[in-house]
Design a protein around this motif. Sequence first.
Motif, PDB file in Angstrom:
ATOM      1  N   LYS A   1      38.252 -29.012  28.933  1.00 44.25           N
ATOM      2  CA  LYS A   1      38.121 -29.499  30.301  1.00 44.25           C
ATOM      3  C   LYS A   1      39.436 -30.101  30.784  1.00 44.25           C
ATOM      4  N   THR A   2      40.110 -30.857  29.914  1.00 42.83           N
ATOM      5  CA  THR A   2      41.384 -31.451  30.291  1.00 42.83           C
ATOM      6  C   THR A   2      42.416 -30.377  30.573  1.00 42.83           C
ATOM      7  N   THR A   3      42.462 -29.363  29.737  1.00 35.71           N
ATOM      8  CA  THR A   3      43.415 -28.280  29.929  1.00 35.71           C
ATOM      9  C   THR A   3      43.143 -27.544  31.231  1.00 35.71           C
ATOM     10  N   ALA A   4      41.881 -27.262  31.505  1.00 34.09           N
ATOM     11  CA  ALA A   4      41.539 -26.562  32.744  1.00 34.09           C
ATOM     12  C   ALA A   4      41.897 -27.402  33.963  1.00 34.09           C
ATOM     13  N   TYR A   5      41.673 -28.710  33.888  1.00 33.77           N
ATOM     14  CA  TYR A   5      41.998 -29.591  34.999  1.00 33.77           C
ATOM     15  C   TYR A   5      43.502 -29.632  35.229  1.00 33.77           C
TER      16      TYR A   5
ATOM     17  N   ARG B   1      45.679 -27.321  34.455  1.00 34.39           N
ATOM     18  CA  ARG B   1      46.087 -26.027  35.017  1.00 34.39           C
ATOM     19  C   ARG B   1      45.767 -25.958  36.505  1.00 34.39           C
ATOM     20  N   LYS B   2      44.625 -26.506  36.893  1.00 37.83           N
ATOM     21  CA  LYS B   2      44.237 -26.503  38.298  1.00 37.83           C
ATOM     22  C   LYS B   2      45.226 -27.323  39.125  1.00 37.83           C
ATOM     23  N   ILE B   3      45.615 -28.493  38.609  1.00 38.80           N
ATOM     24  CA  ILE B   3      46.583 -29.332  39.323  1.00 38.80           C
ATOM     25  C   ILE B   3      47.921 -28.617  39.427  1.00 38.80           C
ATOM     26  N   ALA B   4      48.361 -27.996  38.335  1.00 37.07           N
ATOM     27  CA  ALA B   4      49.646 -27.289  38.357  1.00 37.07           C
ATOM     28  C   ALA B   4      49.605 -26.133  39.353  1.00 37.07           C
ATOM     29  N   ARG B   5      48.499 -25.432  39.422  1.00 34.07           N
ATOM     30  CA  ARG B   5      48.364 -24.323  40.367  1.00 34.07           C
ATOM     31  C   ARG B   5      48.431 -24.838  41.802  1.00 34.07           C
ATOM     32  N   ASN B   6      47.785 -25.970  42.078  1.00 35.90           N
ATOM     33  CA  ASN B   6      47.821 -26.545  43.425  1.00 35.90           C
ATOM     34  C   ASN B   6      49.221 -27.033  43.789  1.00 35.90           C
ATOM     35  N   VAL B   7      49.933 -27.630  42.828  1.00 35.15           N
ATOM     36  CA  VAL B   7      51.290 -28.098  43.098  1.00 35.15           C
ATOM     37  C   VAL B   7      52.208 -26.916  43.385  1.00 35.15           C
ATOM     38  N   MET B   8      52.070 -25.853  42.604  1.00 35.23           N
ATOM     39  CA  MET B   8      52.913 -24.670  42.833  1.00 35.23           C
ATOM     40  C   MET B   8      52.596 -24.053  44.188  1.00 35.23           C
ATOM     41  N   ALA B   9      51.330 -24.030  44.564  1.00 36.43           N
ATOM     42  CA  ALA B   9      50.960 -23.456  45.853  1.00 36.43           C
ATOM     43  C   ALA B   9      51.521 -24.304  47.000  1.00 36.43           C
ATOM     44  N   MET B  10      51.482 -25.618  46.863  1.00 34.01           N
ATOM     45  CA  MET B  10      52.032 -26.475  47.909  1.00 34.01           C
ATOM     46  C   MET B  10      53.545 -26.342  47.991  1.00 34.01           C
ATOM     47  N   ALA B  11      54.213 -26.163  46.861  1.00 36.28           N
ATOM     48  CA  ALA B  11      55.665 -26.028  46.846  1.00 36.28           C
ATOM     49  C   ALA B  11      56.098 -24.743  47.545  1.00 36.28           C
ATOM     50  N   THR B  12      55.303 -23.690  47.433  1.00 37.45           N
ATOM     51  CA  THR B  12      55.642 -22.432  48.079  1.00 37.45           C
ATOM     52  C   THR B  12      55.180 -22.381  49.521  1.00 37.45           C
TER      53      THR B  12
END
Length: 172
Positions: A52-56, A58-69
């Motif tokens: 669960k921690t790993t999935a969470y 990854r979700k945060i990293a995906r959102n940060v990358m999406a906001m950066a782009t």
Amino acid sequence: MASASSSALSISSSSTRVDAKAPRQTTAASPQCVTLPTLPPPPVQSQSRPWKTTAYCRKIARNVMAMATGEAPAEVATAEMPEIVKTIRDTWDKVEDKYAVSSLAVAGIVALWGSIGLISAIDRLPLVPGLLELVGIGYSGWFAYKNLFFEPDREALVQKIRETYKEISGSS
């Protein structure tokens, strides 16, 4: 120095000075030894927790990358806010004096907290709760006798409730 074995932990003294104190006797000169029981094994962590921690993360990293782009995150773009959240947001945007409304909200919370404290203090008094309960039972009995036992009184009560509802709702 400390030495650990499989069944017990033994602590022996050393001959070196600690904090400028007198040297201790060695274990050969002192036959006394302190033995401590072994510690229990550490609790076993569930296997689903790291997942669960790993999935969470990854979700945060995906959102940060999406906001950066400059893209909107997939969860935010597809998910709609509930209707009540939209209503509250629209109502809050229409409020002109937000400071006064916030102050009233805080004052209401403080008043609620204070009244709960007052009621609990009254409830702790030895005679008052029983007396208030007796008054409530007496009033309920009087109300039932006056308005509910006989049919003309019931009809008058229903008519009075209907008139009050019409006044409040503004309908004719």
